[in-house]
Structures are given as structure tokens and as C-alpha cells.
Design an enzyme around this catalytic site. Structure first.
Site, PDB file in Angstrom:
ATOM      1  N   HIS A 429      -5.926   2.232  -7.533  1.00 16.14           N
ATOM      2  CA  HIS A 429      -6.111   0.944  -8.203  1.00 16.14           C
ATOM      3  C   HIS A 429      -6.539  -0.148  -7.229  1.00 16.14           C
ATOM      4  O   HIS A 429      -6.430  -0.018  -6.004  1.00 16.14           O
ATOM      5  CB  HIS A 429      -4.832   0.524  -8.937  1.00 16.14           C
ATOM      6  CG  HIS A 429      -3.646   0.264  -8.039  1.00 16.14           C
ATOM      7  ND1 HIS A 429      -3.430  -0.944  -7.404  1.00 16.14           N
ATOM      8  CD2 HIS A 429      -2.612   1.068  -7.672  1.00 16.14           C
ATOM      9  CE1 HIS A 429      -2.306  -0.887  -6.704  1.00 16.14           C
ATOM     10  NE2 HIS A 429      -1.790   0.324  -6.838  1.00 16.14           N
ATOM     11  N   CYS A 448       1.430   4.509  -4.860  1.00 17.41           N
ATOM     12  CA  CYS A 448       0.070   4.576  -5.390  1.00 17.41           C
ATOM     13  C   CYS A 448      -0.937   4.227  -4.287  1.00 17.41           C
ATOM     14  O   CYS A 448      -0.572   3.761  -3.212  1.00 17.41           O
ATOM     15  CB  CYS A 448      -0.088   3.641  -6.578  1.00 17.41           C
ATOM     16  SG  CYS A 448       0.652   4.304  -8.096  1.00 17.41           S
TER      17      CYS A 448
END
Length: 537
Positions: A429, A448
Site C-alpha cells: 500500500h 504490511c
């Protein structure tokens, strides 16, 4: 009643559970027939504890693979392969080629030969399994090494071996990927280097820069020459050639290529050849875990390299820096493979439960207005006013709310996220925290993977399905509304961990062991019998 030797052997065979093997009547049997029967009996007894081997030999009526009169090629091929197991960084002692050879020579009786037959088969299968799938089982080393390693059926393996060219069969057990072959060459070069004493004296300086001279500069020069970054030179000053060599070294070690030998560069230059050899051995083991060929097009994230690539036919068509999980037990990014299916433009951030209870709840217990950018969401999915909540009455176990950050430039996920749904809840992301991308070591996230150039990444992913991928993406972005965009051609994603690799040009690259995983793996390899070695050139 007193049993004859033959009858006693028959009873032993039956007791060993050699199902399907029926001994003939020995009345009038020739000495040759008796020897053959005794050999088969010994094979059955020796293989009885190994279900796969027992089934294999039972199918072929206990005919030997290694100790028969016509089996010399198989014996020779196996002994040669086992003796060279160290070339692959395998545990030589586990196969004991010299011991097996001696046992073969010493085996005079049918019973001895039967035991040696099963000994050879067992070692061949162990060698084939280690070379094809690795010595270790990843998840036993670290629960975050979640790749699925294929282990092949032992009975099928030895059956295929018995019907094949033995030398060619054993050679094919090694990963056939070029990455593995290049690592093997680097391993041999390092072993030869160790045989010559390594890279010489370490650099006795905290940092060096162009224009300097003296003993430390000479030490730096000598190590760069031995590492292959400089041609032989008598210079005693940090000149232009040395600056260029330092830059090449920095590129191959994930450092900023400024040509200045700062603290991080000196630390990498001073690494011992043994340290690099350990990294290569671990990388070869990882290649054996992932011996299947990669897809023609895929996304590749190498955690210690802090980069993401879109790979096509072995070449990178897109590359960006990334930030990976912080080196703590609950934030390290796991290693696994999955398939990217869609992206979300203008995403909402649904805060993971662990972050809600461990980080935000304590803050809101002290100040209701803390983390004001986040909405409190009730069990009905609707926002709840903070003023109506008594945060002090809750703990990590009974807090009944979730938290969400609506789409915005300040959203923790930035303006786009790339989804490959998985049980680890890991994805790639955007991020509003851009400053971290300027650092050499980038392990700061909750797990992440944050992408430095997320829009360019999105354009590259959309290029195969949109005539104007940038225009399409920007149009969706301008709405400021959350939008899911499916990839018409889902893309495999591999999140890997290599601190050593050799590129197609033969240049070795090394990175720091950011999560200490290499150290864990090498320790386990050592316990299994893998050792460093030096060889004469």
C-alpha cells in the site's frame, strides 16, 4: 524341534512383516538359488522399518538396485554424488560416502549385501530429498516462513532412479533455476578465497573519504582488489578509481552509492568471507525450498533488499523502494506466496484488532480525543460518538468496538492499496510517511509493505487492461470515493527473504539479516551437519 538355519531365516522374515514375499522350498535348491533368496530376505528385513522402501522392494520381488552384478553404474553414480554433496552445501556426514563405499567392499555374504542395499537406497533418498526440497523444514525454523515445500514420494523416487540413467537422475535433483547455479559458483569462489586466507586485513578506520591517504586507505584498497571491485593497484590515496570501486560495492550491498566509505560501508567491507559464505549457503537452501520455476510475470518483494519488482521473463519492468515490518515479534513481515487480485483506490483503513487494543485503546483511556482521525465503529457497522464511551471499563479482551480511518491523503494506507487476500492480512500500500523511504534500512511498518512509488506501481499493473492506465487511475482518485479495481490478469506475488543472490551478470549482492532469519537457518543447517569449507584453487 530344532529349526534349520534356512527355516530360522524364514521365520525371521515372516516376523519382519515382509508382506507378499514367499520363500521357495529349499529342498534340492542350488547354492546359487539359496544365495539369491538370502539376499532378498536380507533386503526385506532391512527395509521393513521404512514403509516406502518396503513397498518398493516388494513390488520388484526384492531385486536389488545397488548390489547386483549389473548395478555398478548405479553404485558409482551414487557414491560420486554423495561425495560431492558439499558442492551444494549439504550435510556430507549425513550420507557418509566413504563409509558406504567401505561397507560395499566389505559385504561378502548375501545378508551383508542385503543390508548394504537398503543402506545405499536410504542414503540416495535422503540425498535426493535434501537436494530437491532442502535439508530443513522452514516452519520448524520460524513460524513466519510459511512457504509450502514439496516433498516427493520416496517409493516413486527410487523407482524412477532404478529406471533412469543414474548420474543424470541424481544431477537433475538440484534446482535447475539459474539463480541456484549462480549461487553455487559464488560458493565455490568464496571457498577458494578462504583457502587463500580471505580478504586480508580489515579496514582500521570508522570512515574514509576521497582525498585521504594512509594505512587504512591501503587496507580498503587491498580488500576491494581481493573482492574484485578494483584492479591491482599500488595507490595509497583514496583516488577516483577507489571512489568508483566503493560506489560499485555500495550498489551491490544496498547502500547509498555516494563513493564515501562511511560507517555502514566500512562495516560491510569488513565482513569476513566466512560470513558471506554462510549467507550463500542459506540462500541455496532457500532456493531448494522454492525450487519450482517462477511464473513468467510476477511481483517479487525481497524483504532484506527493501524493494518490490514486477518481474517479466526474468527481468524487472518496475522497481520501487518499500518499507517492511519492524523487527519485533509481532511485526515482522512473513514469507509466503499468493495472488494479487485487485487494488483499492481511496481505501479506508480498518485498523487491525491488535493495533486497536495494544496502541489506541490505552491512548483513548488517557484522552478520549486521541487518534481523532479514526472513527469508532460499533458492532452494527456504524460510527459511535467517543463521548458516549467509557474507555476505562474496557481492556484488550472485551473492547467491543473497531476503528476505521476514512479515505484521505492522511490515511495510513495512503491513496491506494494492492490486495492479495491472505490469512496474514499482509498487502502492499501507499503511505503518507514518505520520509522513511530515504533510509538505507527500511523496517518500520506493522507488517504490511509500504510502496514508495504506489501510483507508478498501479499504472504498471493496469497497463495490460487499460489504454490509458494513468488517466484511468487518476480519474478514480479524483472522486475521493473508495473504489475496487479488479485485475483482469491476477498476478502471483512472492514475498521472499534473500540476503545473498547473484545477478545475471555474475555480480554478487549481499544484504543485512534484518530479522535474524539467516542466522536461525544457518544454525539449524549446522546442527544438521552442514559446515563451511575452504578448497585449494
Amino acid at each position: 524341534m530344532t529349526l534349520s538355519p534356512t527355516r530360522r531365516s524364514t521365520m525371521k522374515l515372516i516376523a519382519a512383516g515382509a508382506v507378499g514375499f514367499v520363500l521357495p522350498n529349499f529342498v534340492g535348491a542350488s547354492r546359487a538359488d539359496a544365495a539369491v533368496t538370502a539376499l532378498k530376505q536380507a533386503i526385506a528385513e532391512a527395509a521393513a522399518k521404512d514403509e516406502a522402501l518396503s513397498a518398493f522392494y516388494r513390488e520388484r520381488n526384492y531385486k536389488p538396485v545397488f548390489v547386483g552384478n549389473g548395478d555398478g553404474r548405479r553404485r558409482g553414480a551414487l557414491l560420486k554424488a554423495l561425495a560431492s554433496a558439499g558442492d551444494h552445501g549439504l550435510p556430507i556426514g549425513a550420507y557418509d560416502a566413504a563409509g558406504l563405499k567401505a561397507a560395499m567392499k566389505a559385504a561378502k555374504t548375501p545378508s551383508d549385501r542385503g543390508r548394504v542395499e537398503v543402506m545405499a537406497a536410504t542414503r540416495m533418498l535422503d540425498y535426493a530429498d535434501h537436494l530437491r526440497s532442502g535439508v530443513l523444514t522452514p516452519r520448524r525454523i520460524d513460524s513466519l516462513l510459511v512457504m509450502d515445500v514439496p516433498r516427493y514420494d520416496r517409493a516413486s523416487t527410487i523407482d524412477a532412479f532404478s529406471k533412469s540413467n543414474p548420474a543424470a537422475f541424481l544431477k537433475k535433483m538440484a534446482p535447475r533455476k539459474p539463480e541456484y547455479v549462480r549461487l553455487q559458483k559464488e560458493k565455490l569462489q568464496l571457498e577458494k578465497l578462504l583457502g587463500k586466507g580471505g580478504w586480508g586485513d580489515k579496514v582500521q578506520a570508522k570512515s574514509l573519504k576521497p582525498g585521504q591517504s594512509g594505512g587504512a586507505v591501503v587496507q580498503l584498497r587491498n580488500r576491494l582488489i581481493r573482492m574484485g571491485y578494483m584492479r591491482k593497484s599500488a595507490t595509497q590515496s583514496y583516488d577516483v578509481k577507489m571512489q568508483s570501486a566503493v560506489q560499485k560495492f555500495q550498489i551491490n550491498h544496498g547502500l547509498s552509492p555516494d563513493g564515501v566509505a562511511g560507517a555502514s560501508t566500512i562495516a560491510q567491507v569488513n565482513k569476513d568471507a566466512q560470513d558471506r559464505l554462510q549467507q550463500v549457503l542459506v540462500a541455496m537452501e532457500r532456493q531448494r525450498w522454492n525450487s519450482r520455476p517462477l511464473e513468467k510475470k510476477h511481483v517479487w518483494v525481497n524483504i532484506p533488499d527493501f524493494h518490490v519488482d514486477i518481474m517479466k521473463n526474468g527481468k524487472s519492468t518496475f522497481r520501487s523502494r518499500v518499507v517492511v515490518g519492524k523487527n519485533t515479534s509481532d511485526r515482522r513481515t512473513p514469507e509466503f506466496s499468493d495472488t494479487m487480485e485487485f487494488m483499492i483506490i481511496n481505501p479506508s483503513w480498518y485498523v487491525p484488532r491488535s493495533i486497536v487494543t495494544k496502541e489506541y485503546l490505552p491512548l483513548m483511556q488517557r484522552n478520549k480525543g486521541a487518534a481523532g482521525q479514526l472513527q469508532i465503529i460499533g458492532r452494527n457497522g456504524k460510527p459511535v460518538s467517543r463521548s458516549s464511551i467509557n474507555f476505562s471499563q474496557y481492556n484488550a479482551k472485551n473492547f467491543p468496538y473497531s476503528m476505521k480511518q476514512p479515505p484521505s491523503k492522511g490515511n495510513a494506507l495512503g491513496l491506494v492499496k494492492f490486495m492479495f487476500p491472505n490469512k496474514h492480512n499482509i498487502y502492499l500500500h501507499d503511505t503518507p510517511s514518505k520520509s522513511l523511504f530515504g533510509r538505507e534500512s527500511r523496517a518500520f511498518s506493522h507488517g504490511c509493505i509500504r510502496v514508495h512509488k504506489p501510483f507508478d506501481f498501479a499504472y504498471a499493473l493496469l497497463a495490460s487492461q487499460e489504454k490509458d492506465p494513468e488517466g484511468f487511475f487518476q480519474s478514480a482518485l479524483r472522486t475521493k470515493r473508495e473504489r475496487r479495481v479488479d485485475l483482469r490478469e491476477p498476478l502471483p506475488v512472492h514475498i521472499a527473504y534473500y540476503t545473498a543472490w547473484v545477478d545475471a551478470k555474475g555480480q554478487a549482492h549481499y544484504r543485512n539479516d534484518v530479522y535474524n532469519r539467516d542466522a536461525q537457518i544457518f544454525s539449524a543447517l549446522s546442527r544438521a551437519g552442514v559446515s563451511l569449507r575452504s578448497v585449494a584453487s
